[in-house]
Design a protein around this motif. Structure first.
Motif, short mmCIF file in Angstrom:
data_model
loop_
_atom_site.label_atom_id
_atom_site.label_comp_id
_atom_site.label_asym_id
_atom_site.label_seq_id
_atom_site.Cartn_x
_atom_site.Cartn_y
_atom_site.Cartn_z
N LYS A 36 -17.58 -0.13 5.03
CA LYS A 36 -16.62 0.83 5.58
C LYS A 36 -17.08 1.36 6.93
O LYS A 36 -16.30 1.52 7.85
N SER A 37 -18.39 1.69 7.02
CA SER A 37 -18.95 2.18 8.27
C SER A 37 -20.45 2.01 8.25
O SER A 37 -21.06 1.88 7.18
N GLU A 39 -23.98 3.60 10.53
CA GLU A 39 -24.56 4.41 11.58
C GLU A 39 -25.99 3.94 11.77
O GLU A 39 -26.82 4.04 10.87
N THR A 49 -21.95 2.88 4.61
CA THR A 49 -20.98 3.30 3.60
C THR A 49 -20.20 2.06 3.19
O THR A 49 -19.64 1.36 4.04
N LYS A 62 -22.86 5.53 -0.35
CA LYS A 62 -23.54 5.68 0.93
C LYS A 62 -25.02 5.36 0.72
O LYS A 62 -25.63 5.90 -0.21
#
Length: 149
Positions: A36-37, A39, A49, A62
């Motif tokens: 999803k993402s 960082e 995530t 996460k």
């Protein structure tokens, strides 16, 4: 619940190309299924995530992921910790990177994970099957992306 896995993946790329790939957290993160993402914190740490579906447990997890490439030992270490929906996953894995001398590289990998919470309560076979599928997908994605790069 404790899980242990091992396997091999033959990558259609020379070892130096494999090392460049696994030292790039963004490239490694792109191999996670249902990402999803992500960082990127630094050259070794990221927070990812991902969407997770294990039996009736579905949602977003996460994970803090640490990559520790050790080219001098022909090994890469991976630590993953996190979770979601009340479940916690703690994983330690490594892969030995061996140049096959024919423009391919062999990744001999192994890992151990501890899972607690609702995901662990689903029972061994369901969780085991999903974990194996996840690991196989990550390595297949890595192999495909390394051979394309």
């Amino acid at each position: 619940m404790k899980l242990e896995y091992s396997g091999q993946e033959k990558v259609q790329a020379e070892a130096d190309k494999v090392w460049r790939f696994i030292q790039d957290p963004q490239k490694v993160a792109s191999c996670l299924p249902d990402l999803k993402s992500v960082e990127i914190k630094d050259e070794k740490n990221m927070v990812a995530t991902v969407g997770v579906a294990v039996g009736p447990v579905r949602g977003t997890f996460k994970f803090n992921i640490e990559l520790e490439p050790r080219p001098e030992e022909n090994k890469v270490l991976v630590r993953l910790r996190g979770g979601g929906l009340g479940s916690v996953v703690d994983l330690t894995a490594s892969a030995v990177v061996t140049d096959q001398g024919d423009q391919t590289t062999l990744l001999d990998w192994q890992g151990q994970a501890t899972v607690s919470g609702p995901a662990a309560s689903l029972g061994g076979r369901v969780l085991d099957a999903q974990a194996k599928k996840l690991i196989q997908t990550v390595f297949a994605n890595m192999s495909q992306r390394m051979s394309e790069a």
